[in-house]
Design a protein around this motif. Structure first.
Motif, mmCIF file in Angstrom:
data_model
loop_
_atom_site.group_PDB
_atom_site.id
_atom_site.type_symbol
_atom_site.label_atom_id
_atom_site.label_comp_id
_atom_site.label_asym_id
_atom_site.label_seq_id
_atom_site.Cartn_x
_atom_site.Cartn_y
_atom_site.Cartn_z
ATOM 1 N N LEU A 118 0.812 -1.207 0.000
ATOM 2 C CA LEU A 118 0.000 0.000 0.000
ATOM 3 C C LEU A 118 0.851 1.265 0.000
ATOM 4 C CD1 LEU A 118 -2.884 -0.929 2.454
ATOM 5 C CD2 LEU A 118 -2.975 -0.733 -0.022
ATOM 6 N N ARG A 119 1.962 1.223 0.701
ATOM 7 C CA ARG A 119 2.804 2.410 0.785
ATOM 8 C C ARG A 119 3.768 2.521 -0.390
ATOM 9 N NH1 ARG A 119 2.011 4.803 5.557
ATOM 10 N NH2 ARG A 119 1.402 3.577 7.385
ATOM 11 N N GLY A 120 4.056 1.413 -1.053
ATOM 12 C CA GLY A 120 5.084 1.414 -2.077
ATOM 13 C C GLY A 120 4.572 1.320 -3.488
ATOM 14 N N GLN A 121 3.343 1.755 -3.727
ATOM 15 C CA GLN A 121 2.812 1.727 -5.081
ATOM 16 C C GLN A 121 2.534 3.131 -5.585
ATOM 17 O OE1 GLN A 121 -1.141 0.415 -5.974
ATOM 18 N NE2 GLN A 121 -0.459 -0.760 -7.742
ATOM 19 N N TYR A 122 2.607 3.262 -6.895
ATOM 20 C CA TYR A 122 2.325 4.529 -7.564
ATOM 21 C C TYR A 122 1.261 4.292 -8.626
ATOM 22 C CZ TYR A 122 6.937 5.398 -5.559
ATOM 23 O OH TYR A 122 8.002 5.488 -4.695
ATOM 24 N N VAL A 123 0.469 5.321 -8.888
ATOM 25 C CA VAL A 123 -0.496 5.267 -9.977
ATOM 26 C C VAL A 123 -0.193 6.412 -10.925
ATOM 27 C CG1 VAL A 123 -2.914 5.345 -10.654
ATOM 28 C CG2 VAL A 123 -2.266 4.226 -8.508
ATOM 29 N N LEU A 124 0.118 6.077 -12.174
ATOM 30 C CA LEU A 124 0.387 7.063 -13.217
ATOM 31 C C LEU A 124 -0.808 7.086 -14.163
ATOM 32 C CD1 LEU A 124 3.985 5.793 -14.106
ATOM 33 C CD2 LEU A 124 3.322 7.327 -12.240
ATOM 34 N N GLY A 125 -1.255 8.276 -14.527
ATOM 35 C CA GLY A 125 -2.421 8.371 -15.395
ATOM 36 C C GLY A 125 -2.212 9.311 -16.561
ATOM 37 N N PHE A 126 -2.885 9.012 -17.680
ATOM 38 C CA PHE A 126 -2.815 9.887 -18.859
ATOM 39 C C PHE A 126 -4.111 9.761 -19.643
ATOM 40 C CE2 PHE A 126 -1.628 5.807 -20.488
ATOM 41 C CZ PHE A 126 -2.022 5.781 -21.818
ATOM 42 N N TYR A 127 -4.361 10.753 -20.493
ATOM 43 C CA TYR A 127 -5.529 10.755 -21.367
ATOM 44 C C TYR A 127 -5.075 10.442 -22.789
ATOM 45 C CZ TYR A 127 -7.858 13.000 -17.434
ATOM 46 O OH TYR A 127 -8.365 13.279 -16.198
ATOM 47 N N PRO A 128 -5.481 9.307 -23.366
ATOM 48 C CA PRO A 128 -4.943 8.888 -24.658
ATOM 49 C C PRO A 128 -5.473 9.664 -25.861
ATOM 50 C CG PRO A 128 -6.529 7.299 -23.840
ATOM 51 C CD PRO A 128 -6.329 8.298 -22.740
ATOM 52 N N GLY A 129 -6.595 10.352 -25.748
ATOM 53 C CA GLY A 129 -7.112 11.103 -26.887
ATOM 54 C C GLY A 129 -8.093 10.306 -27.716
ATOM 55 N N ASP A 130 -8.828 10.996 -28.572
ATOM 56 C CA ASP A 130 -9.897 10.372 -29.356
ATOM 57 C C ASP A 130 -9.388 9.335 -30.345
ATOM 58 O OD1 ASP A 130 -11.765 11.904 -28.037
ATOM 59 O OD2 ASP A 130 -11.774 13.500 -29.552
ATOM 60 N N ALA A 131 -8.169 9.499 -30.831
ATOM 61 C CA ALA A 131 -7.633 8.563 -31.822
ATOM 62 C C ALA A 131 -7.521 7.142 -31.268
ATOM 63 C CB ALA A 131 -6.270 9.038 -32.315
ATOM 64 N N ALA A 132 -7.418 7.026 -29.946
ATOM 65 C CA ALA A 132 -7.287 5.709 -29.332
ATOM 66 C C ALA A 132 -8.626 5.007 -29.147
ATOM 67 C CB ALA A 132 -6.584 5.836 -27.981
ATOM 68 N N ARG A 133 -9.723 5.708 -29.442
ATOM 69 C CA ARG A 133 -11.052 5.108 -29.286
ATOM 70 C C ARG A 133 -11.416 4.285 -30.525
ATOM 71 N NH1 ARG A 133 -14.102 6.590 -25.131
ATOM 72 N NH2 ARG A 133 -13.446 8.339 -23.838
ATOM 73 N N ASN A 134 -10.669 3.234 -30.745
ATOM 74 C CA ASN A 134 -10.892 2.384 -31.913
ATOM 75 C C ASN A 134 -11.167 0.937 -31.535
ATOM 76 O OD1 ASN A 134 -8.369 1.626 -31.024
ATOM 77 N ND2 ASN A 134 -7.271 2.555 -32.740
ATOM 78 N N GLY A 135 -11.330 0.665 -30.228
ATOM 79 C CA GLY A 135 -11.622 -0.685 -29.782
ATOM 80 C C GLY A 135 -10.441 -1.634 -29.818
ATOM 81 N N GLN A 136 -9.260 -1.151 -30.168
ATOM 82 C CA GLN A 136 -8.084 -1.997 -30.247
ATOM 83 C C GLN A 136 -7.294 -1.940 -28.939
ATOM 84 O OE1 GLN A 136 -5.781 -0.930 -33.691
ATOM 85 N NE2 GLN A 136 -7.486 -1.212 -35.118
ATOM 86 N N ILE A 137 -6.415 -2.932 -28.770
ATOM 87 C CA ILE A 137 -5.560 -2.985 -27.592
ATOM 88 C C ILE A 137 -4.348 -2.085 -27.821
ATOM 89 C CG2 ILE A 137 -4.137 -4.434 -26.110
ATOM 90 C CD1 ILE A 137 -7.077 -4.952 -25.779
ATOM 91 N N HIS A 138 -4.102 -1.191 -26.875
ATOM 92 C CA HIS A 138 -2.947 -0.290 -26.941
ATOM 93 C C HIS A 138 -2.004 -0.629 -25.786
ATOM 94 C CE1 HIS A 138 -4.925 2.296 -29.931
ATOM 95 N NE2 HIS A 138 -6.036 2.036 -29.238
ATOM 96 N N LEU A 139 -0.722 -0.573 -26.072
ATOM 97 C CA LEU A 139 0.283 -0.909 -25.078
ATOM 98 C C LEU A 139 0.802 0.344 -24.396
ATOM 99 C CD1 LEU A 139 2.350 -3.610 -27.025
ATOM 100 C CD2 LEU A 139 0.403 -3.936 -25.479
ATOM 101 N N VAL A 140 0.939 0.277 -23.088
ATOM 102 C CA VAL A 140 1.464 1.397 -22.320
ATOM 103 C C VAL A 140 2.678 0.914 -21.532
ATOM 104 C CG1 VAL A 140 -0.161 0.924 -20.440
ATOM 105 C CG2 VAL A 140 0.923 3.157 -20.596
ATOM 106 N N THR A 141 3.720 1.749 -21.505
ATOM 107 C CA THR A 141 4.964 1.377 -20.853
ATOM 108 C C THR A 141 5.384 2.461 -19.875
ATOM 109 O OG1 THR A 141 5.677 0.173 -22.824
ATOM 110 C CG2 THR A 141 7.366 0.701 -21.188
ATOM 111 N N ALA A 142 5.717 2.057 -18.677
ATOM 112 C CA ALA A 142 6.222 2.976 -17.654
ATOM 113 C C ALA A 142 7.698 2.680 -17.415
ATOM 114 C CB ALA A 142 5.436 2.816 -16.355
ATOM 115 N N SER A 143 8.482 3.739 -17.293
ATOM 116 C CA SER A 143 9.912 3.578 -17.031
ATOM 117 C C SER A 143 10.367 4.731 -16.140
ATOM 118 C CB SER A 143 10.704 3.554 -18.336
ATOM 119 O OG SER A 143 10.500 4.748 -19.075
ATOM 120 N N LEU A 144 11.635 4.696 -15.750
ATOM 121 C CA LEU A 144 12.195 5.739 -14.908
ATOM 122 C C LEU A 144 12.972 6.737 -15.748
ATOM 123 C CD1 LEU A 144 13.419 3.656 -11.858
ATOM 124 C CD2 LEU A 144 11.450 5.184 -11.948
ATOM 125 N N ALA A 145 12.840 8.012 -15.397
ATOM 126 C CA ALA A 145 13.545 9.052 -16.140
ATOM 127 C C ALA A 145 15.041 9.006 -15.859
ATOM 128 C CB ALA A 145 12.974 10.427 -15.776
#
Length: 329
Positions: free
Chosen positions: A283-310
């Protein structure tokens, strides 16, 4: 990530009838401590894609002091702006999946006072649900912040049954998060208590794991093994394939509780210290990252998202609990 504690350390020891209620209290105390601080209300749109992650060092220890600028998000390989960031347990949805078959029925003996303490002290926007399973799967209490319904469910007495559908129950637990009215960035956790022997499921464990990762659901698997004679001694029966993987591949933890001696003792007491510690770290060691993908992503397909460290100079590993998303047109 899995956690198994074979070492003979001594700590608080508890009997099966109060195990789930003690876990409830552990969650309540952890979140209550955070809830003492002022909470800013952040409004998000329903199309926010939330990506829960944990970060570990080379020894597997979780890192809990990172900020938004430490992360980078990519949507189908293209960098995207992080528009939501949270850490810790600001919003939690916790579902108990309780094995109601045969030898595990004693686990269902919950203390109503512990359940009520959970609801009185749980954080804002957090919810609890209860599911029972044997040769049936029953969502006894859909997600709620109302203590009365949840308290009553812990006294549920299942009918006699002859089998166990663990993976069907796990699939139902995951689906229960869909459309349940919760905050889109909540931490989703299933605590599954069972003897690990699936005899009836039509759902494969791989399908369950894929669904859990898609929805950002983590399983805490607490295994109470059954024992049978082998070479003149009692040996634990291995769980069904995929039982332990539910925890290892969804960002949760696996625990095996008890031994042959305790299995023969109806008054056996168990050390739950590692369970409490793992819950707190999660509970203390988790993060939640969020973004808005935009209308182009509303195509019913699976999109891949990747999180990394800067900052790649730090030898840290990012563990995603969600790797893809899809938006309906």
């Amino acid at each position: 990530m899995a956690c198994h504690n074979p070492h003979p350390k001594r700590g608080p020891r508890f009997s099966p009838p109060i195990i789930a209620s003690l876990i409830l209290l552990a969650f309540s105390s952890i979140v209550a401590a955070q809830d003492q601080e002022p909470v800013d209300v952040i409004r998000v749109r329903t199309d926010l894609v939330a990506v829960p992650v944990t970060v570990t060092d080379s020894r597997g220890y979780r890192i809990s002091d990172l900020k938004q600028d430490d992360f980078v998000l990519s949507d189908d390989g293209r960098p995207t702006k992080i528009e939501y960031f949270a850490s810790g347990a600001e919003h939690v949805a916790l579902l108990f999946a309780l094995d109601a078959s045969g030898s595990t029925r004693d686990i269902l003996e919950q203390q109503r006072s512990a359940a009520r303490a959970l609801f009185l002290r749980f954080g804002h926007g957090s919810r609890v649900g209860v599911l029972h399973f044997g040769d049936f799967v029953r969502l006894s209490v859909p997600f709620t912040t109302n203590s009365e319904g949840a308290e009553a469910s812990f006294n549920y007495r299942p009918p006699a049954n002859t089998g166990t559908a663990i993976f069907d129950a796990a699939a139902t637990a995951i689906r229960s998060f869909d459309g349940s009215g919760g905050f889109s960035t909540e931490r989703r956790i299933v605590v599954l208590l069972s003897d690990g022997l699936d005899t009836l499921s039509s759902t494969s464990y791989k399908a369950v794991i894929d669904a859990a990762r898609l929805r950002g659901v983590s399983f805490y698997v607490i295994h109470f093994p059954l024992f049978s004679p082998r070479d003149g001694a009692l040996a634990p029966r291995p769980p069904s394939k995929g039982f332990r993987e539910l925890a290892e591949q969804t960002g949760g933890y696996y625990f095996r509780i008890g031994d042959a001696r305790s299995a023969l003792n109806p008054r056996a007491r168990y050390d739950l210290t590692p369970v409490f510690q793992a819950i707190e770290k999660d509970l203390r060691g988790q993060y939640v990252l969020g973004f808005y993908p935009g209308d182009a992503a509303r195509n019913g397909q699976i999109h891949l998202v990747t999180a990394s460290l800067a900052n790649r100079r730090r030898k840290l590993r990012v563990n995603q609990l969600r790797a893809s998303y899809d938006l309906k047109p």
